[in-house]
Scaffold this motif. Structure first.
Motif, PDB file in Angstrom:
ATOM      1  N   GLY A  36       0.838  -1.194   0.000  1.00  0.00           N
ATOM      2  CA  GLY A  36       0.000   0.000   0.000  1.00  0.00           C
ATOM      3  C   GLY A  36       0.867   1.235   0.000  1.00  0.00           C
ATOM      4  O   GLY A  36       1.872   1.302   0.696  1.00  0.00           O
ATOM      5  N   ASP A  48      -2.445  -6.333   7.190  1.00  0.00           N
ATOM      6  CA  ASP A  48      -3.471  -7.311   6.800  1.00  0.00           C
ATOM      7  C   ASP A  48      -3.069  -8.081   5.548  1.00  0.00           C
ATOM      8  O   ASP A  48      -3.210  -9.304   5.492  1.00  0.00           O
ATOM      9  CB  ASP A  48      -4.825  -6.617   6.561  1.00  0.00           C
ATOM     10  CG  ASP A  48      -5.463  -6.118   7.852  1.00  0.00           C
ATOM     11  OD1 ASP A  48      -5.021  -6.550   8.943  1.00  0.00           O
ATOM     12  OD2 ASP A  48      -6.382  -5.273   7.771  1.00  0.00           O
ATOM     13  N   LYS A  80      -3.584  -1.647   7.017  1.00  0.00           N
ATOM     14  CA  LYS A  80      -3.885  -2.075   5.649  1.00  0.00           C
ATOM     15  C   LYS A  80      -2.736  -2.931   5.106  1.00  0.00           C
ATOM     16  O   LYS A  80      -2.954  -3.960   4.468  1.00  0.00           O
ATOM     17  CB  LYS A  80      -4.089  -0.843   4.746  1.00  0.00           C
ATOM     18  CG  LYS A  80      -4.306  -1.185   3.279  1.00  0.00           C
ATOM     19  CD  LYS A  80      -4.467   0.058   2.424  1.00  0.00           C
ATOM     20  CE  LYS A  80      -4.575  -0.298   0.951  1.00  0.00           C
ATOM     21  NZ  LYS A  80      -4.760   0.884   0.105  1.00  0.00           N
ATOM     22  N   LEU A 133       1.494   4.272   3.648  1.00  0.00           N
ATOM     23  CA  LEU A 133       0.854   3.773   4.858  1.00  0.00           C
ATOM     24  C   LEU A 133       1.345   4.600   6.040  1.00  0.00           C
ATOM     25  O   LEU A 133       2.387   5.253   5.961  1.00  0.00           O
ATOM     26  CB  LEU A 133       1.209   2.294   5.070  1.00  0.00           C
ATOM     27  CG  LEU A 133       0.775   1.329   3.953  1.00  0.00           C
ATOM     28  CD1 LEU A 133       1.266  -0.072   4.252  1.00  0.00           C
ATOM     29  CD2 LEU A 133      -0.739   1.332   3.787  1.00  0.00           C
ATOM     30  N   ASN A 146      -1.682  -3.850  -3.453  1.00  0.00           N
ATOM     31  CA  ASN A 146      -2.678  -3.560  -2.423  1.00  0.00           C
ATOM     32  C   ASN A 146      -3.324  -2.188  -2.590  1.00  0.00           C
ATOM     33  O   ASN A 146      -4.332  -1.898  -1.953  1.00  0.00           O
ATOM     34  CB  ASN A 146      -2.057  -3.686  -1.020  1.00  0.00           C
ATOM     35  CG  ASN A 146      -3.085  -4.046   0.040  1.00  0.00           C
ATOM     36  OD1 ASN A 146      -4.097  -4.666  -0.264  1.00  0.00           O
ATOM     37  ND2 ASN A 146      -2.837  -3.661   1.277  1.00  0.00           N
ATOM     38  N   SER A 169      -3.133   5.869   4.175  1.00  0.00           N
ATOM     39  CA  SER A 169      -3.888   4.743   4.721  1.00  0.00           C
ATOM     40  C   SER A 169      -3.278   4.279   6.038  1.00  0.00           C
ATOM     41  O   SER A 169      -2.085   4.488   6.273  1.00  0.00           O
ATOM     42  CB  SER A 169      -3.851   3.558   3.738  1.00  0.00           C
ATOM     43  OG  SER A 169      -4.300   3.940   2.469  1.00  0.00           O
TER      44      SER A 169
END
Length: 264
Positions: free
Chosen positions: A189, A213, A210, A192, A232, A206
């Motif tokens: 991602g 996970d 995230k 993050l 992602n 984010s």
């Protein structure tokens, strides 16, 4: 109980992932470059997870001799490795080049995990269904082989993006050479909520969870597919940079990488 090693796990998503795995009563090995931080993290994870099967390995991934020493230590202390998460990475740094003249991002984000993983392959092969999760990025640009050899300098963003494409190219190559090991590259991602993102950009898009996970899912569930790239940002498997599918470029990269590491 699985034996899992997460590099770069004294903060950020690496630490959160290690904690989640420890809470599930797995044997978790963490890694960091600061002894004090490593010891503190081990204590915190043991306490929070109520799991004593947490060990730590100390190594500065910008120093390939250190990486080599850590691989030996891991081989002595772990009976096998079911899952290796190559999470250690660097963006901002006080120095741009290592003493060998190679950009620190190319060393930490690509050469170190390449060297480390190859050194501990025998431990992965002892597991029933071994897997490797390599942390790539949405940022991927063609790799300068001259820069990789320390013969050309790069800007920070460029070096980072090259290191992540190199890691992805090698992921696909290793998956082909080791069909019994599931190997997946992942962009966890963009931006993050981690120390790295704040140091680099001063903001995040984010939550760190995230990234945690998806790393958990790829490390522990049947979501992982070998020789693939999970993006992602888009929430699914996607296409990495076209060079990651170019066998000639991959062969060239791996050949030069092996030559560099033999001389280190």
């Amino acid at each position: 109980m699985k034996h899992i090693l997460v590099t770069g796990s004294t903060d950020g998503i690496g630490k959160l992932l290690a904690l989640r795995l420890a809470k599930e009563e797995h044997f978790v090995a963490i890694h960091g470059r600061s002894e004090a931080k490593l010891n503190t993290t081990i204590s915190e994870i043991k306490t929070e997870s109520n799991n004593e099967n947490v060990v730590g390995f100390l190594a500065d991934f910008s120093d390939l001799y250190d990486v080599k020493k850590m691989a030996v230590e891991v081989s002595e202390k772990m009976p096998k490795i079911d899952v290796l998460v190559n999470n250690a990475g660097i963006f901002n740094s006080k120095i741009d080049n290592t003493p060998s003249g190679i950009d620190i991002r190319l060393v930490v984000n690509y050469l170190a995990p390449y060297q480390f993983t190859n050194a501990i392959l025998p431990l992965l092969k002892k597991a029933e269904a071994p897997r490797i999760v390599n942390l790539s990025s949405a940022a991927q640009t063609p790799v300068s082989l001259a820069a990789l050899e320390g013969q050309a300098s790069l800007g920070v963003n460029e070096a980072y993006a090259q290191s992540k494409l190199a890691l992805t190219m090698w992921s696909f190559d290793l998956a082909e050479k080791e069909p019994n090991i599931l190997i997946v590259a992942v962009n966890p991602g963009s931006l993050l909520n981690t120390k790295m993102a704040h140091e680099a950009y001063g903001q995040h898009w984010s939550p760190a969870e995230k990234g945690v996970d998806i790393l958990y899912d790829l490390a522990m569930t049947n979501k992982a597919k070998t020789a693939s790239y999970f993006d992602n940002d888009k929430g699914g498997y996607g296409q990495a940079h076209s060079n990651a599918y170019d066998h000639v470029k991959i062969e060239e990269l791996v050949g030069i990488t092996n030559t560099i590491l033999v001389n280190k």
